[in-house]
Design an enzyme around this catalytic site. Structure first.
Site, PDB file in Angstrom:
ATOM      1  N   CYS A 113       0.223  -1.183  -0.050  1.00 42.33           N
ATOM      2  CA  CYS A 113       0.329   0.002  -0.392  1.00 42.33           C
ATOM      3  C   CYS A 113       1.031   1.173  -0.111  1.00 42.33           C
ATOM      4  CB  CYS A 113      -0.524   0.428   1.172  1.00 42.33           C
ATOM      5  SG  CYS A 113      -2.254  -1.441   0.946  1.00 42.33           S
ATOM      6  N   HIS A 252      -2.905   7.437   2.092  1.00 40.16           N
ATOM      7  CA  HIS A 252      -3.767   6.087   1.574  1.00 40.16           C
ATOM      8  C   HIS A 252      -5.054   6.023   1.887  1.00 40.16           C
ATOM      9  CE1 HIS A 252      -3.764   2.257   0.848  1.00 40.16           C
ATOM     10  NE2 HIS A 252      -3.662   1.504   1.825  1.00 40.16           N
ATOM     11  N   ASN A 282      -9.569   0.892  -0.303  1.00 41.91           N
ATOM     12  CA  ASN A 282      -8.596   0.472  -0.475  1.00 41.91           C
ATOM     13  C   ASN A 282      -7.768  -0.050  -1.790  1.00 41.91           C
ATOM     14  OD1 ASN A 282      -5.800  -0.126  -0.250  1.00 41.91           O
ATOM     15  ND2 ASN A 282      -6.252  -0.425   2.058  1.00 41.91           N
TER      16      ASN A 282
HETATM   17  N1  ACO Z   1     -19.166  -7.500   8.054  1.00 42.17           N
HETATM   18  C1  ACO Z   1     -19.771  -7.465   9.100  1.00 42.17           C
HETATM   19  N2  ACO Z   1     -19.105  -7.824  10.557  1.00 42.17           N
HETATM   20  C2  ACO Z   1     -17.683  -8.396  10.458  1.00 42.17           C
HETATM   21  C3  ACO Z   1     -16.924  -8.059   8.581  1.00 42.17           C
HETATM   22  C4  ACO Z   1     -18.174  -8.029   8.115  1.00 42.17           C
HETATM   23  N3  ACO Z   1     -17.205  -7.509   6.760  1.00 42.17           N
HETATM   24  N4  ACO Z   1     -15.884  -8.120   9.360  1.00 42.17           N
HETATM   25  C5  ACO Z   1     -15.508  -8.384  10.896  1.00 42.17           C
HETATM   26  N5  ACO Z   1     -16.788  -8.930  11.256  1.00 42.17           N
HETATM   27  C6  ACO Z   1     -17.707  -9.026  12.969  1.00 42.17           C
HETATM   28  C7  ACO Z   1     -16.402 -10.013  13.185  1.00 42.17           C
HETATM   29  O1  ACO Z   1     -16.166 -10.832  12.963  1.00 42.17           O
HETATM   30  C8  ACO Z   1     -16.146  -9.007  14.863  1.00 42.17           C
HETATM   31  O2  ACO Z   1     -17.406  -9.884  15.397  1.00 42.17           O
HETATM   32  P1  ACO Z   1     -17.312 -11.072  17.162  1.00 42.17           P
HETATM   33  O3  ACO Z   1     -17.392  -9.357  18.059  1.00 42.17           O
HETATM   34  O4  ACO Z   1     -18.238 -11.103  16.806  1.00 42.17           O
HETATM   35  O5  ACO Z   1     -16.073 -11.283  16.590  1.00 42.17           O
HETATM   36  C9  ACO Z   1     -16.450  -8.083  14.390  1.00 42.17           C
HETATM   37  O6  ACO Z   1     -17.535  -7.884  13.459  1.00 42.17           O
HETATM   38  C10 ACO Z   1     -15.590  -6.815  14.943  1.00 42.17           C
HETATM   39  O7  ACO Z   1     -14.326  -7.007  14.369  1.00 42.17           O
HETATM   40  P2  ACO Z   1     -13.458  -6.416  14.669  1.00 42.17           P
HETATM   41  O8  ACO Z   1     -12.262  -6.918  13.061  1.00 42.17           O
HETATM   42  O9  ACO Z   1     -12.715  -6.019  15.784  1.00 42.17           O
HETATM   43  O10 ACO Z   1     -13.671  -4.682  13.928  1.00 42.17           O
HETATM   44  P3  ACO Z   1     -12.802  -3.695  14.152  1.00 42.17           P
HETATM   45  O11 ACO Z   1     -13.431  -2.715  14.027  1.00 42.17           O
HETATM   46  O12 ACO Z   1     -11.510  -4.329  14.271  1.00 42.17           O
HETATM   47  O13 ACO Z   1     -12.582  -3.012  12.063  1.00 42.17           O
HETATM   48  C11 ACO Z   1     -11.405  -3.625  10.044  1.00 42.17           C
HETATM   49  C12 ACO Z   1     -11.895  -4.160  11.110  1.00 42.17           C
HETATM   50  C13 ACO Z   1     -12.176  -2.680   9.534  1.00 42.17           C
HETATM   51  C14 ACO Z   1     -10.576  -4.257   9.178  1.00 42.17           C
HETATM   52  C15 ACO Z   1      -9.908  -2.174  10.920  1.00 42.17           C
HETATM   53  O14 ACO Z   1      -9.532  -3.117  11.735  1.00 42.17           O
HETATM   54  C16 ACO Z   1      -9.212  -1.784  10.366  1.00 42.17           C
HETATM   55  O15 ACO Z   1      -9.852  -1.188   8.973  1.00 42.17           O
HETATM   56  N6  ACO Z   1      -8.503  -2.500  10.160  1.00 42.17           N
HETATM   57  C17 ACO Z   1      -7.065  -1.744   9.673  1.00 42.17           C
HETATM   58  C18 ACO Z   1      -6.783  -2.563   8.068  1.00 42.17           C
HETATM   59  C19 ACO Z   1      -6.756  -1.874   7.134  1.00 42.17           C
HETATM   60  O16 ACO Z   1      -7.004  -1.090   6.966  1.00 42.17           O
HETATM   61  N7  ACO Z   1      -5.791  -2.540   5.976  1.00 42.17           N
HETATM   62  C20 ACO Z   1      -5.460  -2.170   5.392  1.00 42.17           C
HETATM   63  C21 ACO Z   1      -4.030  -2.299   4.783  1.00 42.17           C
HETATM   64  S1  ACO Z   1      -3.093  -1.663   5.357  1.00 42.17           S
HETATM   65  C22 ACO Z   1      -3.133  -0.416   5.223  1.00 42.17           C
HETATM   66  O17 ACO Z   1      -4.126   0.702   3.954  1.00 42.17           O
HETATM   67  C23 ACO Z   1      -3.303   0.866   6.587  1.00 42.17           C
END
Ligand code: ACO
Length: 325
Positions: A113, A252, A282
């Site tokens: 990224c 990004h 993304n």
């Molecule tokens: N739809 C519905 N529910 C979902 C989904 C989905 N697509 N994905 C996960 N869940 C659920 C999980 O199973 C979890 O359920 P549980 O509580 O019953 O176990 C709940 O939602 C919460 O999951 P988390 O992973 O804790 O959610 P979080 O608030 O952290 O959000 C996310 C997840 C959006 C991936 C976030 O952590 C994030 O954006 N992280 C950054 C990652 C990123 O952007 N990476 C890109 C590459 S690196 C970069 O570009 C910087």
């Protein structure tokens, strides 16, 4: 030459849009969950005949037209991608051939990224040393082809696309002077200890397969805000400016919450942050040049503006670059 300046930009997206509602028909997710956690409303997904090279070529053609530069005047192509058409040769060489330029330098950069920041800084350095005069710097990806479409925690986050800029070695009389157009300061970093937080579980030398993207999203989020605000602070200091001097941040586009949290940490108002994650999701290395092109073409980023690019990705890798338009 003592610098390089941006002459133009271009971008390209696949024809097919996939909305959150359409995704929710295939995986256990919802429009509301995706919007609340990420700010994403839709993404573009490459179809038959659309590849990283074709998207990159379309973006490059648009950037050349915008810059008023002929393809034959390009002697350097640096293409950032984690989803090349083939393991080798470099996708940059395919783009070079498609554009009809020959004999110059062409290679890919793999920094996921933050690939566009790595590519931009590499091209800037080559222009400064006189190895080339005019460069195409491209970020292009088809992440849809390395996603596990049964993993709702990752497949909702990414899209496909490409963005490109034309860079030219700058007039030594203008470069470096206050207010002169060009790349002012850049910083790049990597930390291989964080490999397992964001990686692809395949590759030619390990599994002989392409593999799928794997990510521990919550931990990536935490590192992203810390690393990005750190590198932005470094570039601000290197350039001898204050955060309030920046006209636009082009981050990004990973997640609206990361964008908001990083800008808040630096005290930069949200209206100065270019946001396209809602439309593109993304797009990895393509996201910064895509967002930049959108904001230039809609008239927000203008000549004379001070623009900060920043990104973080798998590795981890991260970086930032300050440019006077
Ligand atoms: N739809 C519905 N529910 C979902 C989904 C989905 N697509 N994905 C996960 N869940 C659920 C999980 O199973 C979890 O359920 P549980 O509580 O019953 O176990 C709940 O939602 C919460 O999951 P988390 O992973 O804790 O959610 P979080 O608030 O952290 O959000 C996310 C997840 C959006 C991936 C976030 O952590 C994030 O954006 N992280 C950054 C990652 C990123 O952007 N990476 C890109 C590459 S690196 C970069 O570009 C910087």
């Amino acid at each position: 030459m003592t610098g390089s300046r941006v002459l133009g930009s271009g971008s390209a997206l696949p024809a097919r849009v996939v909305t959150n509602a359409q995704l929710a028909e295939k995986v256990d997710t919802s429009h509301d969950w995706i919007v609340e956690r990420t700010g994403i409303h839709q993404r573009y997904i490459a179809g038959e005949g659309e590849t990283t090279a074709t998207l990159a070529t379309d973006a490059a053609r648009a950037a050349l037209a915008d810059a008023g530069v002929d393809a034959s005047d390009i002697d350097l192509i640096v293409l950032a991608t984690a989803t090349p058409d083939n393991t080798f040769p470099a996708t940059a060489t395919k783009v070079q051939h498609a554009l009809g330029c020959h004999g110059g330098i062409a290679f890919d950069v793999a920094a996921v990224c933050s690939g566009f920041l790595y590519a931009l800084t590499t091209a800037d350095s080559l222009l400064k040393t006189g190895s080339a005069k005019r460069a195409l710097v491209i970020g292009a990806e088809t992440f849809s082809r390395i996603l596990d479409w049964e993993d709702r925690t990752t497949c909702v986050l990414f899209g496909d696309g490409a963005g490109a800029v034309v860079l030219e070695a700058a007039d030594p009389l203008g470069a470096g002077l206050p207010g002169a157009a060009g790349i002012i300061a850049s910083r790049l970093h990597a930390d291989g200890a964080q490999h397992d937080l964001l990686y692809v579980d395949g590759g030619p030398s390990t599994t002989q397969t392409v593999g799928h993207l794997r990510m521990k999203g919550r931990e990536v989020f935490r590192h992203a805000v810390v690393n990005l605000s750190g590198v932005l602070g470094e570039v601000i200091e290197d350039a001898g400016i204050s955060a309030s001097d920046i006209d636009w941040i082009v981050p990004h586009q990973a997640n609206k919450r990361i964008l908001d949290a990083t800008a808040k940490k630096l005290g930069i108002p949200p209206e100065k942050v270019i946001v396209t994650v809602d439309q593109h999701a993304n797009t990895s290395a393509a996201s910064v040049p895509l967002a930049f092109d959108v904001a230039r073409k809609d008239g927000r980023i203008k000549s004379g503006d001070l623009v900060m690019f920043e990104a973080m990705g798998g590795g981890f890798t991260w970086g930032a670059s300050l440019v006077r338009m």
